[in-house]
Design an enzyme around this catalytic site. Structure first.
Site, mmCIF file in Angstrom:
data_model
loop_
_atom_site.group_PDB
_atom_site.id
_atom_site.type_symbol
_atom_site.label_atom_id
_atom_site.label_comp_id
_atom_site.label_asym_id
_atom_site.label_seq_id
_atom_site.Cartn_x
_atom_site.Cartn_y
_atom_site.Cartn_z
ATOM 1 N N ASP A 114 -7.790 -4.202 -0.648
ATOM 2 C CA ASP A 114 -8.319 -4.403 -2.001
ATOM 3 C C ASP A 114 -8.251 -5.866 -2.415
ATOM 4 O O ASP A 114 -9.128 -6.361 -3.120
ATOM 5 C CB ASP A 114 -7.541 -3.540 -3.002
ATOM 6 C CG ASP A 114 -7.692 -2.059 -2.744
ATOM 7 O OD1 ASP A 114 -8.836 -1.623 -2.542
ATOM 8 O OD2 ASP A 114 -6.677 -1.344 -2.720
ATOM 9 N N HIS A 137 0.853 -1.189 0.000
ATOM 10 C CA HIS A 137 0.000 0.000 0.000
ATOM 11 C C HIS A 137 0.890 1.240 0.000
ATOM 12 O O HIS A 137 1.901 1.287 0.709
ATOM 13 C CB HIS A 137 -0.915 0.002 1.235
ATOM 14 C CG HIS A 137 -2.080 0.932 1.120
ATOM 15 N ND1 HIS A 137 -1.969 2.284 1.312
ATOM 16 C CD2 HIS A 137 -3.380 0.700 0.815
ATOM 17 C CE1 HIS A 137 -3.162 2.849 1.145
ATOM 18 N NE2 HIS A 137 -4.031 1.923 0.839
#
Length: 430
Positions: free
Chosen positions: A365, A307
């Site tokens: 995600d 991330h």
């Protein structure tokens, strides 16, 4: 004595005030920099620029911390409902039972959309992307509620616009999906809670009884909470920038939906599923693609790992991993080829030293894409679900901007084009 930082330019020194947040984040206040020096700062993507002060969300990427209004995301995801979190983000406090009941009642009373919206939907081809439909219809709400565009709104008018948007977005989203597959629209049911109602409008048919799965409803509730706000990201900054011009709530959120639509922002979980499908089409050998991911000369990237903000771990991923396992078990799809590939990639990311050293752990995600796929939600609807979850954060940020009377946004630039030159008549141009 207030802390300052000195900046020396061309032999002249100016003092920049240092401001500090409640979590001890510090920033140089450069509000008068251009007036005092003629200089501006250059910060592509605003990665090091604080554009506002906000009391909504605290995010510490190095420590893996996410809090809404001071409450840890872990506690909210485990114990709260999405509407409770929405109230918290927008109004600043957790609601009492009476406040929550009134809030939920208002939302259920406004979940229907004007019947003319069906006519607008009829104008879209079935191939239209649901996010394009969502952004368009949210913006069109200014036509159905023209008072919403007034630059000054009473507290009652503002709250009505907020309630309308929260109430109607799931209906619009579900109808955009029904439009894309040519199915009849399903109207909301006031006795269902917010999350269950959306799933009912998405997946039920007039011809048969629809049975809710409590595990799926609970997982979606968690996902919406985890997506509800994430500090000053691309779409949130868009909502604030558009809102700074005194644009309406509907127009500002429509702009945020379009920003979220970009694959570098809200489309990440869709890219996860597309990657898994590509690996499956290639034969399903995950070791081959793990090797490709390690090869610096190979353009292949593992989607849904690591991330750009969280440098240690994504706290949301830990929460939703458990929910993903529960959903796969409840739906009996834990052994599907696609999810088998996902599990093998997950295992590699958590144990392979290459990924561990680089902190390329599965992020939110990765797991949200798996959950949506297991639930039967088509990939083009993934970002729509993200928008429903992010809506309370957008509203809270837009509301805070207005209440703080922040100035219109106006970034500067460093010009790199041609210097002054004279116009040349067309006949004389080479």
């Amino acid at each position: 004595m207030a802390e300052t930082a000195d900046l020396t330019l061309d032999g002249k020194t100016i003092s920049l005030p240092v401001i500090e947040g409640t979590e001890h984040e510090k920033a140089f206040d450069i509000g008068k920099l251009r007036d005092q020096t003629g200089y501006v700062t250059y910060d592509p993507g605003y990665k090091n620029t604080g554009a506002t002060k906000s009391a909504i969300t605290f995010l510490d990427g190095e420590e893996g911390i996410l809090r809404y209004r001071g409450y840890p995301i872990e506690q909210l995801a485990e114990q709260a409902s999405f509407l409770e979190v929405a109230y918290l983000l927008i109004y600043g406090t957790l609601p009492t039972q009476a406040e929550f009941d009134a809030f939920r009642y208002e939302i259920t009373q406004h979940s229907l959309v004007h019947e003319d919206i069906r006519k607008i939907l009829d104008g879209f081809p079935s191939s239209a992307h649901p996010m394009g439909i969502l952004a368009s219809i949210v913006c069109s709400l200014t036509a159905f509620y023209p008072k919403s565009i007034a630059p000054e709104l009473s507290k009652e008018e503002l709250n009505l616009n907020i309630v309308r948007l929260i109430a109607k977005l799931p209906t619009i989203a579900a109808w955009s999906y029904k439009n894309s597959v040519g199915h009849p629209f399903v109207y909301p049911r006031n006795e269902l809670d917010y999350t269950a109602n959306f799933l009912y409008m998405m997946f039920s048919y007039p011809t048969e009884q629809y049975e809710q799965n409590s595990v799926v409803v609970s997982a979606l509730n968690k996902l919406l909470i985890l997506h509800a706000d994430h500090e000053q990201n691309c779409s949130t900054s868009t909502v604030r920038l558009v809102g700074s011009s005194n644009a309406s709530l509907y127009g500002s959120v429509s702009a945020g939906i379009n920003a979220l639509w970009g694959p570098l922002h809200g489309g990440a979980n869709q890219e996860v599923i597309e990657m898994l499908e590509a690996i499956e089409r290639d034969g399903g050998d995950t070791s081959k693609f793990i090797a490709k991911a390690k090869d610096k000369n190979d353009s292949f990237r593992l989607m849904g790992f690591g991330h750009r903000v969280y440098k240690n771990f994504d706290p949301r991923a830990k929460i939703i991993k458990k929910a993903a396992d529960e959903v796969l078990q409840a739906l009996g799809v834990q052994d599907s080829p696609l999810l088998k590939i996902a599990k093998e990639l997950e295992e590699a990311a958590l144990t392979d030293q290459y990924f561990v050293d680089r902190k390329l752990y599965p992020n939110v995600d990765f797991y949200s894409g798996i959950i949506y796929k297991a639930m039967g939600i088509p990939t083009e609807m993934f970002t729509v679900l993200f928008a429903i979850g992010r809506l309370p954060g957008w509203i809270a940020q837009w509301k805070e901007l207005r209440e703080n009377k922040e100035p219109i946004g106006r970034p500067r630039q460093i010009y790199t084009g041609e210097t002054e030159r004279n116009y040349v008549p067309m006949a004389e141009r080479a």
